[in-house]
Every structure is written in C-alpha cells, then in structure tokens.
Scaffold this motif. Structure first.
Motif, mmCIF file in Angstrom:
data_model
loop_
_atom_site.group_PDB
_atom_site.id
_atom_site.type_symbol
_atom_site.label_atom_id
_atom_site.label_comp_id
_atom_site.label_asym_id
_atom_site.label_seq_id
_atom_site.Cartn_x
_atom_site.Cartn_y
_atom_site.Cartn_z
ATOM 1 N N GLU A 1 130.114 -64.451 23.792
ATOM 2 C CA GLU A 1 128.936 -63.602 23.595
ATOM 3 C C GLU A 1 127.744 -64.046 24.442
ATOM 4 O O GLU A 1 127.084 -63.225 25.084
ATOM 5 C CB GLU A 1 128.558 -63.566 22.116
ATOM 6 N N ARG A 2 127.470 -65.354 24.442
ATOM 7 C CA ARG A 2 126.312 -65.843 25.197
ATOM 8 C C ARG A 2 126.469 -65.551 26.689
ATOM 9 O O ARG A 2 125.534 -65.078 27.347
ATOM 10 C CB ARG A 2 126.126 -67.344 24.965
ATOM 11 N N ASP A 3 127.667 -65.810 27.220
ATOM 12 C CA ASP A 3 127.910 -65.574 28.652
ATOM 13 C C ASP A 3 127.768 -64.095 29.001
ATOM 14 O O ASP A 3 127.195 -63.743 30.040
ATOM 15 C CB ASP A 3 129.308 -66.059 29.037
ATOM 16 N N ASN B 1 119.388 -51.786 24.567
ATOM 17 C CA ASN B 1 120.061 -51.161 23.433
ATOM 18 C C ASN B 1 121.097 -50.114 23.832
ATOM 19 O O ASN B 1 121.425 -49.232 23.041
ATOM 20 C CB ASN B 1 119.037 -50.538 22.476
ATOM 21 N N LEU B 2 121.616 -50.189 25.011
ATOM 22 C CA LEU B 2 122.682 -49.279 25.438
ATOM 23 C C LEU B 2 124.021 -49.893 25.073
ATOM 24 O O LEU B 2 124.794 -50.314 25.936
ATOM 25 C CB LEU B 2 122.584 -49.006 26.938
ATOM 26 N N ARG C 1 126.817 -56.991 19.996
ATOM 27 C CA ARG C 1 127.542 -56.981 18.727
ATOM 28 C C ARG C 1 127.819 -55.562 18.254
ATOM 29 O O ARG C 1 128.852 -55.301 17.636
ATOM 30 C CB ARG C 1 126.763 -57.788 17.687
ATOM 31 N N GLU C 2 126.912 -54.634 18.540
ATOM 32 C CA GLU C 2 127.184 -53.232 18.233
ATOM 33 C C GLU C 2 128.340 -52.717 19.090
ATOM 34 O O GLU C 2 129.187 -51.952 18.630
ATOM 35 C CB GLU C 2 125.935 -52.380 18.477
ATOM 36 N N ALA C 3 128.376 -53.167 20.346
ATOM 37 C CA ALA C 3 129.468 -52.784 21.250
ATOM 38 C C ALA C 3 130.797 -53.313 20.739
ATOM 39 O O ALA C 3 131.825 -52.627 20.801
ATOM 40 C CB ALA C 3 129.190 -53.298 22.659
ATOM 41 N N LEU C 4 130.796 -54.544 20.222
ATOM 42 C CA LEU C 4 132.038 -55.139 19.716
ATOM 43 C C LEU C 4 132.552 -54.380 18.501
ATOM 44 O O LEU C 4 133.770 -54.268 18.296
ATOM 45 C CB LEU C 4 131.809 -56.607 19.380
ATOM 46 N N PHE D 1 125.145 -59.402 31.460
ATOM 47 C CA PHE D 1 124.709 -58.005 31.412
ATOM 48 C C PHE D 1 123.193 -57.866 31.289
ATOM 49 O O PHE D 1 122.660 -56.773 31.442
ATOM 50 C CB PHE D 1 125.368 -57.287 30.234
ATOM 51 N N GLY D 2 122.520 -58.963 30.988
ATOM 52 C CA GLY D 2 121.071 -58.894 30.821
ATOM 53 C C GLY D 2 120.648 -58.192 29.555
ATOM 54 O O GLY D 2 119.668 -57.431 29.543
ATOM 55 N N VAL D 3 121.388 -58.434 28.459
ATOM 56 C CA VAL D 3 121.064 -57.800 27.180
ATOM 57 C C VAL D 3 120.998 -58.873 26.095
ATOM 58 O O VAL D 3 121.453 -60.000 26.286
ATOM 59 C CB VAL D 3 122.123 -56.741 26.780
ATOM 60 N N SER D 4 120.431 -58.488 24.942
ATOM 61 C CA SER D 4 120.396 -59.388 23.796
ATOM 62 C C SER D 4 121.717 -59.287 23.042
ATOM 63 O O SER D 4 122.588 -58.477 23.377
ATOM 64 C CB SER D 4 119.246 -59.010 22.864
ATOM 65 N N ARG D 5 121.860 -60.093 22.005
ATOM 66 C CA ARG D 5 123.108 -60.084 21.244
ATOM 67 C C ARG D 5 123.251 -58.835 20.373
ATOM 68 O O ARG D 5 124.370 -58.474 20.020
ATOM 69 C CB ARG D 5 123.200 -61.331 20.359
ATOM 70 N N THR D 6 122.156 -58.164 20.050
ATOM 71 C CA THR D 6 122.239 -56.992 19.176
ATOM 72 C C THR D 6 123.087 -55.881 19.792
ATOM 73 O O THR D 6 124.032 -55.404 19.148
ATOM 74 C CB THR D 6 120.835 -56.475 18.827
ATOM 75 N N PRO D 7 122.807 -55.420 21.031
ATOM 76 C CA PRO D 7 123.671 -54.378 21.597
ATOM 77 C C PRO D 7 125.093 -54.853 21.853
ATOM 78 O O PRO D 7 126.038 -54.064 21.752
ATOM 79 C CB PRO D 7 122.970 -53.993 22.903
#
Length: 227
Positions: free
Chosen positions: A34-36, A8-9, A49-52, A41-47
């Motif tokens: 997004e998937r790549d 969540n960073l 998409r927040e980053a975007l 980065f080893g993160v889920s799509r939630t962080p």
C-alpha cells in the motif's frame, strides 16, 4: 508509470492496480504494498483502500482483517467454475446476437476477424489477443442485453490474467483460430444455436490451455493459501 494527479479517484486507482495484477507485476498471493503504491500513484491511502474494495468485489484481491490485502490466488476449480458460467453467458450472447445483430455490427466483427487473422499469421500474440477480446466483446454487445453484459464482464475480470496467457502452444492457437472461423460463419448465417455451441466449446478449449503445467507455473495458479 505517471502519478495520478486528481484526488479521490479510487476507480482510476483500481484500474492501475488491476493492470499491475493482470500484467503479473503483482503476483498471486503477494501482499499489496500500500505505501509503495500510494507513493507511485501520488495518492493517499483512502482512495487506494477504496480501490482495493472494488478489486475484492471483482475477485482479484482478498481483504485481510487488520493485515491489508493480497492478490487472490486462483485454483483450477475456481477458473473452471468461472468458465462454466462464462460459457453459458457467451452461448446465450451468441444466440441473441444472431437474432438482433445489425449489418453494421456484422461488418465490424468481420473486419476485426480479418485483423485477428493477420496478427495470427504474423505471430503477433499480444495484438492477436487484443483483437480477439474485441470480437468477443462485440458479439456480447450485439446481443443487446445489458444485464448479461454486466454479469459477463464481472466474471471475466476474475480470470482475465489467465484467459489471455502468453503461454500457448501452436496447436491450441491454431484451434482457437479455427473456432473463430466457425464463429464468423455461424454469425453470417445467423445460426444462433450453432454459434452458441461454438462459443461454449471455445471456452472449454481455453480451460485446457489454462490447465497445462506450463501455464499453471507462469500464472501462479496454486491452491488457495490459508489465511
């Protein structure tokens, strides 16, 4: 590139994606994979998409309804409009800096200037740009106006990928160094009006560099694509 270990960073994710955009790995107009990136980065799509959303607020990314996001394309008009505002803010920062700069801040900026000249003589463009940016940031900091600094940084992110372009002619590079020599002289004299004008004109010269055909091709400055 190493994976992000903490969850969540989203701000760290935003920093990573911003770097990819500024370095040209994610080119203007391309969809954000997004998937790549999540795997990278080893993160889920939630962080991610927040980053975007953060990058969209900075003008680097476009959020497409139900279609993800893409790197925002720049036009000459968009860059010019941004530079007009940045020039006004830089000019004001020069005027304020001359009123408030400390001896320590003055010495630090002069030392940076000498380092920049060394990189120029050695034709070390990447190092030159890094120190050049620190000089501008130091003048802004010396203005001691947090609102001005925040506004400037927000605008600067939008055009950073073209402001420090790898494509620069010898004549423009020489002119940029001459501008910096004049900046330092005005700063030492604490001539706010003169420094403010030099900073405004300096950014106008940068716009000329961006407008060159070679830079446009290199930085993919194209007309805004239809959604």
């Amino acid at each position: 590139m190493s994976k992000i270990q903490h969850r969540n960073l989203y701000r760290e994710v935003a920093d990573r994606v911003r770097d990819l955009i500024e370095q040209g790995e994610l080119a203007p107009g391309v969809r954000i994979p997004e998937r790549d990136l999540c795997e990278r980065f080893g993160v889920s799509r939630t962080p991610l998409r927040e980053a975007l959303k953060v990058l969209a607020s900075e003008g680097l990314v476009e959020l497409l309804p139900n279609r993800g996001a893409r790197v925002k394309q720049l036009t000459i008009k968009m860059v010019k409009d941004t530079y007009d505002l940045m020039g006004a803010l830089e000019g004001l920062s020069g005027e304020l800096a001359c009123q408030q700069i400390s001896d320590e801040e003055m010495a630090a900026i002069c030392a940076l200037h000498e380092r920049m000249l060394t990189h120029y003589r050695n034709r070390e463009l990447a190092e030159y740009f890094a120190v050049n940016q620190r000089i501008h940031e130091s003048i802004l900091a010396a203005a001691n106006n947090e609102v001005l600094l925040e506004m400037y940084n927000n605008l600067s992110q939008r055009v950073k990928r073209v402001r420090y372009s790898k494509r620069m002619t010898e004549s423009f590079w020489r002119k940029a160094v001459e501008d910096h020599e004049q900046m330092i002289a005005a700063l030492k004299q604490r001539d706010g009006r003169q420094l403010g004008q030099i900073l405004r004109d300096h950014l106008c010269n940068k716009l000329e560099v961006v407008s060159l055909a070679g830079v446009i091709e290199d930085e993919a400055l194209v007309k805004q694509a239809s959604s």
